[in-house]
Structure formats: C-alpha cells, structure tokens
Design an enzyme around this catalytic site. Sequence first.
Site, PDB file in Angstrom:
ATOM      1  N   TYR A 230       0.812  -1.216   0.000  1.00 37.29           N
ATOM      2  CA  TYR A 230       0.000   0.000   0.000  1.00 37.29           C
ATOM      3  C   TYR A 230       0.843   1.262   0.000  1.00 37.29           C
ATOM      4  CZ  TYR A 230      -3.628  -3.252   1.311  1.00 37.29           C
ATOM      5  OH  TYR A 230      -4.497  -4.305   1.327  1.00 37.29           O
TER       6      TYR A 230
ATOM      7  N   HIS B 203      -4.842   6.207  -0.482  1.00 34.23           N
ATOM      8  CA  HIS B 203      -5.356   6.125   0.883  1.00 34.23           C
ATOM      9  C   HIS B 203      -4.252   6.350   1.904  1.00 34.23           C
ATOM     10  CE1 HIS B 203      -9.065   5.524   2.797  1.00 34.23           C
ATOM     11  NE2 HIS B 203      -8.937   4.278   3.196  1.00 34.23           N
TER      12      HIS B 203
END
Lengths: 242, 474
Positions: free
Chosen positions: A60, A65
């Site tokens: 990620y 995000h």
Amino acid sequence: MLCAVSAPTTCITFPRSPLRKLGPRRVTVSAVAVEPDGVASKVEYTPWLIAGLGNPGNKYHGTRHNVGFEMIDRISEEEGIVLNTIQSKTLFGIGCIGEVPVLLAKPQTYMNFSGESVGSLAAYYQVPLRHILLVYDEMSLPNGVLRLQPKGGHGYHNGVKSVMEHLDGRREFPRFCIGIGNPPGTMDMKAYLLQKFSLIERKQVDAALEQGVDAVRTLILNGFNSKVNRFNLGQKYKYHKV
Amino acid sequence: MAVVAKLHLFSNLPSNPPPQPQPTPQSHRPPKPPIPIPKYPPPKPKKPPTPPNPAFKTHHNRSKYYKPVKQGVLASDDGRTILIGDSGVSYQLPGAPFEFQFSYSETPKVKPLAIREPAFLPFAPPTMNRPWTGKAPMKKAKRNVRLFGSGEEESDGVRRMEMRGGYEVKELFGGELRPRNEVLGRPLSKAEARELIKPYLSSNRQVNLGRDGLTHNMLELIHTHWRREPICKVRSLGVPTVDMNNVCRCLEEKTGGKIIFRVGGIAYLFRGRNYDPRNRPRYPVMLWKPATPVYPKLIQEAPEGLTKAEADVFREKGKKLLPICKLAKNGVYATLVRDVRSAFEECAIVKINCTGMHASDYKKIGAKLKELVPCVLLSFDDEQILMWRGHDWKSMYKRSPKAPSPVHDTTANGMNRSGMHMIMFNKGSEVARNVLDAHYNELLNCFMYLLYINFAQTILADLKKAFYMIILTN
C-alpha cells in the site's frame, strides 16, 4: 529589537534512544512570538498528537489512501522527529516543534481499525481532544488541495469513523484533510483509493505536502486563527490561477 | 353414388336447391337502427381570427421603440407621475405611501439610458371604479341614472349635473398607513419565534421570488397570506439570492412585517402582533409588466483602466482558467460574493461557469457582482462570467504574507531544536510571565517524558525477560 540568546540548555532534549537519563533541571526562557503587525499570539504548550491514517506494508506504499503516512513522514523529516518506537500498534516518535511537544504516530493496524491505536495512545499520553490532529485523504477535495478544520464529520472515511468510535463518538478534534479528488466516472471507490497516483497528481501532491508541513507548524504554534483560514482559502483557489 | 338429380323422385320439390345462406361477414350489412340517425348540424366554418385589440399591443416585444430619457419626471397626469429617480423607474400615485416600482429589490442602481415603450402607468385608471357588486352590469334599460341639478352654465362656464345616491368611491389606499412599530408590537422572544415557525419549516405554502425579485404584486400576495396565517414563507431562487440582505431589507420595509428566521434563500415574515387584515394598506395591482428600460452595456471593449490590448490579454488568459464554481439554473447563490472575493485574493481574474442558465440571468448576476464585489466584467462568452478585480483592489487581509515565517530557525536536515533561539522582548512583565510558562512547559514535558520513559522501561523489562528466558532454556 532582536536579541539572540544562545542557551545551550534551553529545552529538554528528547533523546533518540530510550536509555538516556534526564539531566539536571535547566531554566528555559521562552518568548512571546510577536508578528510584524504587532499582534502577540500565545503559544499553547499542551502536547499534540499528530496521527496519519494509512495501511501498513509495501503493497500500500504510495497509494491514495496512504497520503496520511506520507504527510507524517514529511513532517518527521522536516522537524527531525524520528519514528523509532512501537506503542499500541503504531509506529511512533516523540519530539517537539518549537517549544511544543509533539507525538507523531502512524497506526500500523489496517485502516478500518486505526481508532484502536490512536485512541489508546491519546489516553496514555493524556493528550486533550482538541490537540489530536488527524491527517487523512479526502475525496471531496480536488487533488492536492489541503484543508485544516477544527472539527468535522467522517465523510464516509472508515479510518476516521473508527477513530471517532474509539474517542467515545467525539468529533471535535482537528483534522488535516489532503484532497485526492473523486473517482472518475463509475470507477469503484475502493479501487480508486488503493491505486497509486498518476505522474501529474504525484507532482501536485508533493507540492501540497511541502505547503502542508508549513501549515502544521503554524497550527501547532498559533492554534486555529485567521492564518489557518487564509491557508484554507489559498489552497481552495490554488489551481484557479493563470 | 350415381347422380340422382335427374331422377324425378321428389318432383314436388323445386329443381334448384334453395340458395345457401352466404356466410360472408365482411360484406355483412349492419342491422337497421331502431330510430333514425339524428342529423347533427354541420361543423361551423373557421372564422378568420379577428385582429387583436390595439390596446393589448405591447411595444417592448421586439419593437423598435427607443426613446432616450434623462433623470426626472417622464410623464405626469394630475398627480399620477412616472419619474426616473434614485431608485430607477418609479410610479407615483396620489395618496400612495411610497413610490411604486415594478421590482423593489432588482432595480439596478445604474441610471437607465432609454425606455422601450411609451411611458404608461401599469395600473388601472382611476375612473373605472365601479365598486364590486357581485353582479354583471345592469342592462341598458336600467342603466339610465337620474341626474339632478340644473344644466345651466355655472360661474366657471361648466354645466354640472350629479348622480345622487350613487356610488361612493372608496379611498384607494385605506387612509393613513399605521406606523410600523404599532403593527409589529413587542419584539418576539426566541422561544416564541421558534414555536411560530415550526409548522412552516417543511411546508411548501410559500411566496416564490424569482428573477424579478420583490415585485409590486407580491406585496398584495403577502398580505393575502397574512390574512390566513401569521407567518408568510418567502422562498427566493435564482438571481435575487446573490444579495439576500437586500431582498430581506426590501421585504421588511415594503410589507411592514418582520423577518424572524432566515436560512439560505428562505425568509419567514411575521405580520406583527397587532396586524389587522381589515385595516391593511390596499395597493393597486399592476396589470402588466412594464418594459425594462435600456441600461448601459455591462461589458466594454476597453474597460476602465485598461486598454483594449490588455483587456484582450486577460480574455485570452481567461479561456485557460478553471472556473471557481458552477451555478445551477435556479439555485441559491448566497455565498457567491464571498467566494469571488476570496478567489480575488489569489488571482486577478476569476471565471464562473454558468452553462444551462438563461443569458439574461447570468448577465443579471454579472451586473450584481459588478456592484457588490467591486469588479470589472470582461466577457460573457461560452456562458461563463469572466471578471477582473480592477486596479484599485484592496486585499481583505492586512499586509502580512500568506504563510507566516515561523518563529524559530528551521533547518531542513533535522537538527535538534535545542540550539539557538531568537527572542524578541516586549515588556519586563511579559518576560516574567513567560518564565512561569516556561516552568509549566517544563513540568508538562517532564510529565510526558516520564510517561514515555515508563513505557519504554516496561518494554525493556519485557525484552530482558524474554532474553533471560531464552538463555535459561538454551
């Protein structure tokens, strides 16, 4: 009149490793910051907890995000606060900006459970609600636009929802929203959030992060005042220039 | 079998079989009707349309009538005057409490250059005051009224006869207007206001205010609402919402009511504690919409302070500019002025996206913005409003820079804060106060630091335990 005082022991040094002991008490002389227009703003010395929301792991890294994490990394670089401890499921560093003690935290739970970590950290260090700054991504703002709010809602952000839950449902903590824009057309929201930035967007976000560190410094030193309003307005119209 | 037709076995019967009934429903004739079909009169031939009465011909629909006018009285007819004053084209009737206008909130402050139709008062003429009897006018035989009086010339050379027992023309405006304070009575408390408004929050029984703002006939409409309920909900959409404060001020002044609650484009007008529906002011209703006069052009080739070339440079830049917002066709634009002002802080030109609106609407919005945010309109092409902030634009904020320079020295490569500190002294007392703060600061820091140390030591203890366990087991 400017008077430089070099005091080698003006403030308690926050050590890099936990084993160094506290030295003898030294007297500090702090100052009232006087701005050019003559208005003195009082610095509040209660500690701040700046928590950036994101998902842990290499998978990620650099996604939309996770801009919260990127912001925290930037702040720690600029202010010299190393994130070297792990407490209550966060990657955590303690330091100060100016005279104000600051705790930087990156919760390593996945996004939907960030509240557990932030809540317990705040409780342990007894940080008041109004000094918990949450840094996260906001889809309702265009890409690269920042906004500092004294309080607000969750905006359907699962991380903020969980933080609010663990702070007993209170919403009156300040937030630092970093805009990432709406998903294009009918794209799935979750897919959009877990996508990495495009080249142009990456540049915009990098520029925004720089401006953001400055803003965080101002906020911590002066609290929510007209400067923060001006910052917000400037950010809102920063792409409407020719 | 063999054909037996030629055998005259059944000679009594006819040689040809009776014709079979033909089952052809297609050519089946319908049964005859029991009564004859009634004959309807033939359809009337369409008459050519009678030419419309010239009295109904309005001049301003694409007419070439153009009459330049100056300030002052345009036309006057014993008390009934049309004049162009400070508040644009207004009509004065004898006995009226204030000058009547077509629109009280939307008349621009700019003076008109010319009018588009001959100057007529849009009200009913005063001589037509046959009072309402609820019946049609009497037939000719009954209409002849007895006249009394001698038909001789009087001192001023006029022959007078009068109708006795005739109609009495009531006073047009119901006498003196009651003073506003008297009608409103004691001011409402917050609790009372909340109670009054509650039933109307979700109802849509309201007076709608559109692009013409507060018109003259709306005053009559508000009074009819007040006849039934103490609160009249006025909902404005579109152009007038750019300046809601002005709309609310006009509402309060002209109707004599008070606005007790206002949100977005909606205002709740209270009629007053001592309102008497029988004793209210009666205004004559406007029978048609008078043509808007001609106002000076909004956009000039070389607006004030700029040459044509500079203006064109701005217009070119404006084509690449992002609009700050998109306006919906009949939306509420209450925050538009504030947004435009804050956008001017960042950039000299600002663009607003008005696609989907009527051209007259966005031009009106442009004119209002020109007055309220003082700015210069550059162009309306592509249904976008492009504005420039003008030469004498002053920022809302004082001269201090946008992002203030921090108090301390920031070094980019993460040096510790406990180095040099720059201090500015104000007064001796301030320094003393700061020393106290410094102690408090120290205490806090110590406290937090103690917590941190505590936590770190627990971790260290765990690590040590784990280490010893490993050594012992090995």
